[in-house]
Structures are given as structure tokens and as C-alpha cells.
Design an enzyme around this catalytic site. Structure first.
Site, short mmCIF file in Angstrom:
data_model
loop_
_atom_site.label_atom_id
_atom_site.label_comp_id
_atom_site.label_asym_id
_atom_site.label_seq_id
_atom_site.Cartn_x
_atom_site.Cartn_y
_atom_site.Cartn_z
N ASP A 10 0.89 -1.29 0.11
CA ASP A 10 -0.16 -0.22 0.22
C ASP A 10 1.18 1.35 0.26
O ASP A 10 2.15 1.58 0.78
CB ASP A 10 -1.26 -0.06 0.99
CG ASP A 10 -2.64 0.30 1.44
OD1 ASP A 10 -2.53 1.53 0.44
OD2 ASP A 10 -2.95 0.93 2.24
N ASN A 58 -10.60 -2.74 -6.57
CA ASN A 58 -9.74 -1.93 -7.28
C ASN A 58 -10.57 -1.39 -8.62
O ASN A 58 -9.77 -1.17 -8.99
CB ASN A 58 -8.79 -2.46 -7.28
CG ASN A 58 -7.79 -2.55 -6.31
OD1 ASN A 58 -6.66 -3.50 -6.46
ND2 ASN A 58 -7.82 -1.67 -5.78
C1 FPP Z 1 -2.00 0.21 -3.07
O1 FPP Z 1 -1.07 1.60 -3.66
C2 FPP Z 1 -1.21 -0.59 -4.24
C3 FPP Z 1 -2.37 -1.02 -5.18
C4 FPP Z 1 -3.26 -0.56 -5.71
C5 FPP Z 1 -1.93 -2.05 -5.85
C6 FPP Z 1 -0.21 -2.94 -5.76
C7 FPP Z 1 -0.03 -2.48 -7.48
C8 FPP Z 1 1.03 -2.30 -7.47
C9 FPP Z 1 2.84 -2.79 -6.63
C10 FPP Z 1 2.14 -2.91 -9.51
C11 FPP Z 1 1.68 -3.75 -9.11
C12 FPP Z 1 1.93 -5.05 -9.02
C13 FPP Z 1 2.24 -6.06 -10.02
C14 FPP Z 1 3.11 -7.87 -9.05
C15 FPP Z 1 2.58 -6.31 -11.28
P1 FPP Z 1 -2.17 2.96 -3.48
O2 FPP Z 1 -2.30 3.17 -5.10
O3 FPP Z 1 -3.47 1.82 -2.90
O4 FPP Z 1 -1.88 4.04 -2.28
P2 FPP Z 1 -2.57 4.52 -1.67
O5 FPP Z 1 -3.25 4.05 -0.74
O6 FPP Z 1 -1.09 5.64 -1.48
O7 FPP Z 1 -3.37 6.17 -3.09
#
Ligand code: FPP
Length: 230
Positions: A10, A58
Site C-alpha cells: 500500500d 480495485n
Molecule cells: C496500493 O497503492 C497499491 C495497489 C493498488 C496494488 C499494488 C500494485 C503494484 C505494486 C503494481 C502492480 C503489481 C504487480 C505485481 C505487477 P495505492 O494506490 O492504494 O496507494 P495510496 O493508498 O497511497 O493511494
């Protein structure tokens, strides 16, 4: 030493915001962190690593962000599969990944097939995954077995449920890590977390390195796990 570690990755969005960059850059740097942590997991001797890459919730994000994440996923599989294949990593996907775009499903199936003989580390990527959905699918399957007489309702044990989950062929979950300061499970591995140790850090996912993983493992080693006993 834990056998199976799971991570809620996250904070990509906040990492980008702090730098006045588009969210997509945060996700891109998040993939770099994934790469480093998969390598570290192998080096540190973890049997299994499960990463929450895309939840069933998501899809509610704006279409361009969903598109960015899918593009990164595709690129990740194409770019990294050779390294996995060579380094003993078995790729696995949990969640309803067959509902993703057909080209991604084909890439995933090919990557799974190519690495199926590997046994050093299992990398399970959660895609279109939700734990309640996983439990509903398990429940439906067990209900079917009860209905057709192959299972007696009064003989149900936790092992029957575990065996129906997407993680059935993985070791029990020992440690769950969540980055970016949030302290909730967000519909991830709810059943598997029953006796897992939880480890939270304020570090944003793109900044998470193998040193952070090593700290989590060191803290885990110092904890006393009782599984309800005393
Ligand atoms: C959370 O950050 C992250 C995600 C939505 C999922 C994780 C995805 C990746 C690391 C990239 C793709 C993965 C692979 C395996 C290729 P957020 O957007 O919720 O962050 P925030 O809470 O700060 O807005």
C-alpha cells in the site's frame, strides 16, 4: 523463520503525490519494489510469498488507473518470467484472474505453466482477489459435496475449508505485512490470517526494500506464537 509471508503493498499513490508525480509513477516504482522483494524472498529462503496486486474492489478506481495497473502487470510478467523460471520461482495466481483481459490471462497461464516445475519459492500474486469471494467459492464447493453425498455436514473441519481455498497448496500463512501505515486487512486472506503474525510499517510500498523485509522477519523471529495455547 516464517515459511509463508503475505504483503498488502500500500502507498503507491501517496509516494507519487509526495513527489508531485502522477499515480502511475507510484505504481511503476511499486513494481520495482515487487521485483526486489521477490528476489529477496528467494535469497532469504522463504517458501512462499503472496502479494496483493489487485483486489476485487480495485475495479472501482478510475479506468485509466485500472489500465495502468493492468499494463504494469502485463509488462511485469513478460519482463520477469525468465528470471523466475531460472531462479526456482513458481508463479501462482490467486483470485478470479480468468476475468481479466484474455491477453493477460494467456500470459499468466503461460507463466504458470513455464514455472510449474520450480520449487524454491512460490510467488502467489493476488489478482481480482477478495477473501470473502474466495470463502464463498469454497463454501459453494463444500455445499456441492454435501449435496451429492461425498461429504457429511457434521464431519466438516477447518482443513476441509483450507483445502478449497486458492492457497490450498501453500504452507500456512505465518506473517502478514502491510505498508503505508494503514492497519486493516482489506479483504485479504481472512481465513489464512487466523494465526498469522501482523506487521505494520509506515514505509510506503515503493520505498520498501529487502532491509524492511529483513526487519519484519527479525521481529517475527522474536515473537512467541501460541496458536491459542499458553
Ligand atoms: C496500493 O497503492 C497499491 C495497489 C493498488 C496494488 C499494488 C500494485 C503494484 C505494486 C503494481 C502492480 C503489481 C504487480 C505485481 C505487477 P495505492 O494506490 O492504494 O496507494 P495510496 O493508498 O497511497 O493511494
Amino acid at each position: 523463520m516464517p515459511r509463508h509471508v503475505a504483503i498488502i503493498m500500500d502507498g503507491n499513490g501517496r509516494w507519487a503525490k509526495k513527489r508531485y508525480l502522477p499515480r502511475a509513477m507510484g505504481h511503476r516504482r511499486g513494481v520495482e519494489a515487487v521485483r526486489e522483494i521477490v528476489r529477496a524472498a528467494g535469497d532469504m529462503g522463504l517458501e512462499a510469498l503472496t502479494l496483493y496486486a489487485f483486489s476485487s474492489e480495485n475495479w472501482k478506481r478510475p479506468a485509466d488507473e485500472v489500465g495502468d495497473l493492468m499494463g504494469l502487470l502485463k509488462h511485469f510478467i513478460i519482463a520477469d518470467i525468465d528470471e523466475f523460471a531460472a531462479n526456482g520461482v513458481r508463479l501462482k495466481v490467486i483470485g478470479r484472474y480468468r476475468e481479466l483481459a484474455p491477453d493477460i490471462v494467456a500470459l499468466i497461464d503461460d507463466a504458470i505453466a513455464r514455472t510449474s516445475g520450480n520449487s524454491r519459492t512460490t510467488l502467489a500474486v493476488a489478482l481480482n482477489y477478495g477473501a470473502q469471494d474466495e470463502l464463498l467459492r469454497a463454501t459453494a464447493s463444500l455445499a456441492g459435496q454435501i449435496a451429492d453425498g461425498t461429504l457429511a455436514a457434521d464431519s466438516l473441519t477447518p482443513d476441509h475449508v483450507s483445502a478449497q481455498l486458492d492457497t490450498a497448496d501453500m504452507p500456512p500463512l505465518d506473517l502478514l505485512i502491510r505498508t503505508s501505515g494503514e492497519q486493516r486487512l482489506s479483504n485479504f486472506l481472512l481465513w489464512q490470517c487466523a494465526y498469522a503474525e501482523l506487521w505494520f510499517t509506515d514505509t510506503l510500498w515503493p520505498d520498501f526494500t529487502r532491509q524492511h523485509l529483513a526487519s519484519a522477519l527479525a521481529d517475527y523471529a522474536a515473537r512467541e506464537r501460541r496458536f491459542g495455547g499458553r
